[in-house]
Design a protein around this motif. Structure first.
Motif, short mmCIF file in Angstrom:
data_model
loop_
_atom_site.label_atom_id
_atom_site.label_comp_id
_atom_site.label_asym_id
_atom_site.label_seq_id
_atom_site.Cartn_x
_atom_site.Cartn_y
_atom_site.Cartn_z
N TYR A 33 0.90 1.03 2.73
CA TYR A 33 1.10 0.24 3.94
C TYR A 33 0.41 -1.11 3.79
O TYR A 33 -0.68 -1.21 3.21
CB TYR A 33 0.43 0.93 5.15
CG TYR A 33 0.71 2.40 5.34
CD1 TYR A 33 0.03 3.36 4.60
CD2 TYR A 33 1.61 2.83 6.30
CE1 TYR A 33 0.25 4.71 4.80
CE2 TYR A 33 1.84 4.19 6.51
CZ TYR A 33 1.15 5.11 5.76
OH TYR A 33 1.38 6.46 5.96
N GLN A 48 5.87 -0.64 5.21
CA GLN A 48 5.48 0.67 4.69
C GLN A 48 6.42 1.03 3.55
O GLN A 48 7.65 0.96 3.69
CB GLN A 48 5.56 1.72 5.80
CG GLN A 48 5.24 3.13 5.37
CD GLN A 48 5.33 4.12 6.53
OE1 GLN A 48 5.35 3.74 7.69
NE2 GLN A 48 5.39 5.40 6.20
N LEU A 91 -4.75 -5.87 5.42
CA LEU A 91 -5.25 -4.57 5.00
C LEU A 91 -4.15 -3.79 4.29
O LEU A 91 -3.02 -3.72 4.77
CB LEU A 91 -5.72 -3.75 6.21
CG LEU A 91 -6.93 -4.29 6.98
CD1 LEU A 91 -7.03 -3.63 8.33
CD2 LEU A 91 -8.20 -4.07 6.18
N ILE A 98 3.80 10.65 3.75
CA ILE A 98 3.99 9.90 4.99
C ILE A 98 3.14 10.45 6.13
O ILE A 98 2.63 9.69 6.95
CB ILE A 98 5.49 9.90 5.37
CG1 ILE A 98 6.20 8.77 4.62
CG2 ILE A 98 5.68 9.74 6.86
CD1 ILE A 98 7.67 8.66 4.93
N SER A 99 2.95 11.75 6.20
CA SER A 99 2.27 12.32 7.36
C SER A 99 0.77 12.46 7.18
O SER A 99 0.07 12.85 8.10
CB SER A 99 2.85 13.71 7.65
OG SER A 99 4.21 13.61 7.96
N GLU A 101 -3.32 11.46 6.18
CA GLU A 101 -4.28 10.42 6.53
C GLU A 101 -4.14 9.23 5.60
O GLU A 101 -4.00 9.39 4.39
CB GLU A 101 -5.69 10.98 6.44
CG GLU A 101 -6.80 9.94 6.63
CD GLU A 101 -8.18 10.49 6.32
OE1 GLU A 101 -8.31 11.71 6.14
OE2 GLU A 101 -9.12 9.68 6.26
N ALA A 102 -4.21 8.04 6.17
CA ALA A 102 -4.16 6.82 5.37
C ALA A 102 -5.57 6.34 5.05
O ALA A 102 -6.45 6.38 5.91
CB ALA A 102 -3.38 5.74 6.11
N PHE A 104 -7.86 3.14 3.83
CA PHE A 104 -7.74 1.68 3.88
C PHE A 104 -8.61 1.01 2.83
O PHE A 104 -9.73 1.46 2.53
CB PHE A 104 -8.16 1.16 5.25
CG PHE A 104 -7.12 1.36 6.32
CD1 PHE A 104 -6.97 2.59 6.94
CD2 PHE A 104 -6.29 0.32 6.70
CE1 PHE A 104 -6.00 2.79 7.92
CE2 PHE A 104 -5.33 0.49 7.68
CZ PHE A 104 -5.19 1.73 8.29
N GLY A 105 -8.12 -0.10 2.31
CA GLY A 105 -8.93 -0.99 1.49
C GLY A 105 -9.78 -1.88 2.38
O GLY A 105 -9.70 -1.82 3.61
#
Lengths: 113, 111
Positions: A33, A48, A91, A98-99, A101-102, A104-105
């Protein structure tokens, strides 16, 4: 486990110039993303990817923004030409699917002057 | 339409409980999230709740969901100075499409 890597951390450019950001997701993460976070606001999804295909780019200003994810791993986000209102933190995040947890950088802080 | 709203600031004393509130508009969301963002860092997922649940507890964190009023809250027990950060409420959907974030609540913890 290495996290999501982004570069550069900071970038200052003049309006009408071009800029590119790079993201290396966590190894094996299929979903990537790009979010734009303007100062004082929450992140807004720009695009995405699922592997190297685009899942959602409905909020990407396509007249000036472009993104690609060749080979389904690293991704670049480009702005050409930049406007003052593009000043924000960009970010990158990735998730195993897809479902899930994402993660992040740290983001790239862009200032357009 | 989709919209997530939060109050901008909250100040508490160390050791007290913090309660951060959020309202959302889209009843079709599947997940409701709380993220934490420290200065210069990316977002960290703290916890999430499925939209068919009322409450979730995870150590010092308690999430309450009132589906009728579309109201979500995050309670942090025994708040510490290390909890000072911006907390984002977000709603998400099955398939992971288009997570919508609020503007964030900046939590100040006074020693």
């Amino acid at each position: 486990e290495a996290g999501v890597a982004q570069s550069p951390r900071y970038k200052i450019i003049e309006k009408r110039q071009s800029v590119a950001f790079w993201c290396n997701p966590i190894s094996g993460h299929a979903t990537l993303y790009w979010y734009q976070q303007i100062l004082g606001q929450g992140p807004k999804l720009l695009i995405q990817f699922q592997n190297n295909g685009v899942v959602d780019d409905s909020q990407l200003p396509k007249d000036r923004f472009s993104a690609e994810r060749l080979k389904g791993v690293d991704s670049t986000l480009k702005i050409q030409p930049a406007k003052l209102e593009d000043s924000a933190v960009y970010l990158c995040a990735s998730s195993p699917d897809i479902s899930a947890e994402a993660f992040f950088g740290q983001g790239t802080r862009l200032t357009v002057v | 339409g989709e919209d997530v709203e939060q109050s901008l600031f909250l100040s508490v004393r160390e050791g007290d409980s913090s309660v951060i509130n959020c309202t959302y508009t889209d009843s079709s969301s599947t997940y409701l999230y709380w993220y934490k963002q420290e200065p210069g860092a990316g977002l960290q997922l703290l916890t999430y709740i499925f939209s068919n649940m009322d409450m979730k507890q995870d150590q010092r964190l308690t999430v309450l969901l009132n589906k009728k009023d579309k109201h979500l809250s995050l309670r942090i027990a025994d708040t510490q100075t290390g909890d000072s950060a911006i907390y984002f409420c977000a709603e998400g959907y099955t398939g992971g499409f288009k997570t919508i974030f609020g503007a964030g609540t900046r939590l100040f913890v006074k020693a």
